[in-house]
Design a protein around this motif. Sequence first.
Motif, short mmCIF file in Angstrom:
data_model
loop_
_atom_site.label_atom_id
_atom_site.label_comp_id
_atom_site.label_asym_id
_atom_site.label_seq_id
_atom_site.Cartn_x
_atom_site.Cartn_y
_atom_site.Cartn_z
N VAL A 246 0.63 -1.36 -0.02
CA VAL A 246 0.16 0.11 0.04
C VAL A 246 0.83 1.39 0.09
O VAL A 246 0.45 2.09 -0.51
CB VAL A 246 -0.78 0.12 1.32
CG1 VAL A 246 -1.82 -1.09 1.21
CG2 VAL A 246 -0.33 0.16 2.77
N ASN B 134 0.32 5.64 3.66
CA ASN B 134 -0.69 4.47 3.67
C ASN B 134 -0.32 3.31 4.66
O ASN B 134 1.14 3.21 4.74
CB ASN B 134 -0.94 3.71 2.28
CG ASN B 134 -1.88 4.75 1.37
OD1 ASN B 134 -2.33 5.49 1.70
ND2 ASN B 134 -1.80 4.32 0.03
N VAL C 106 -2.01 -0.69 6.62
CA VAL C 106 -3.11 -1.53 6.85
C VAL C 106 -2.71 -2.00 8.30
O VAL C 106 -1.96 -1.88 9.10
CB VAL C 106 -2.56 -2.94 6.05
CG1 VAL C 106 -2.70 -2.51 4.70
CG2 VAL C 106 -1.18 -3.28 6.35
N LYS D 228 -7.52 -0.67 6.23
CA LYS D 228 -6.47 0.01 5.53
C LYS D 228 -6.47 1.47 6.01
O LYS D 228 -5.94 2.43 5.73
CB LYS D 228 -7.01 0.31 3.87
CG LYS D 228 -6.55 -0.80 3.21
CD LYS D 228 -7.09 -0.75 1.78
CE LYS D 228 -6.16 0.15 1.05
NZ LYS D 228 -6.41 0.27 -0.61
#
Length: 297
Positions: free
Chosen positions: A123, A130, A132, A150
Amino acid sequence: MKSKFRSNNNSLTYTVKEHTELLPFLLEVMHNRSRNSVKSILTRGQITVDDHIETKHNYPLKPGQQVIVLKNKAAIKQDQLIGMSIIFEDKDIIVINKEAGLLSIATKKEKQQTVHHQLMEYVRQQDPQNRVFVVHRLDKETSGVMMFAKNEKTKRQLQDKWKDIVKERTYVALVEGKVTKPSGRIASWLKETKTHLMYSSPDKNGQHAVTHYKVLQSNNEFSLLEVQLETGRKNQIRVHMKDLGHPIVGDKKYGANGNPIGRLGLHAKVLSFNHPTTGQLLLFKADVPRSFYNKSK
């Protein structure tokens, strides 16, 4: 002649022709590489035998098995994750199919060869900010469907309302022996020893755990069960199969006698839930490994 060879852009596939061990097999089929190079490929988790990642040098190979070598260049591509594949992704969640042999999250010994680390790298290729977030876990040797959030908001929603959001968690377990009762319910109170072994306690001060099962097929040696979780406790299925008198194949920790398929006989087949943002009912499946069916015919 120990193998038959097939290639594509991302991987090399070899079919084993005679009994041998994994490292000698790889050294023979990858004769243009040095011994250290082949060992590194093994250690990085780039080798799959049938349906699981294998890193043991002396892992025994049998005729008919498929050995897949993920190419180095492919291993660092955005669309090529080691030991897993993305089933679904949107702005809030990622759903993957994990192979047996891959950790869900980091441990003291292993930080990078995990689902979480790889998805973070994945990501961040779009945006370095970004992230997760872990919502639930599968044991290292369990394969199948897993979901990650996310963003923080989605993570909190999923964790706070997990019981309401998740509609179905179905596993398939290959267990030792012939299960004679076609279906059943197992309920107990789970506790944990100081050595992190879970067990069913006779008193009610542990975590209540309920498991439902039905027999899909069986022979005198093995049974293939469909297992549904009413609760999701640590090692719940593994403990309850031991309680049933039919431990999961390859699960030495919980009483299994052998490991004829070279992995734990547990697979997360179905995960169904209401999307935390849209509310839409989603259902994701991961195919049951062939070895489970073959052993229980």
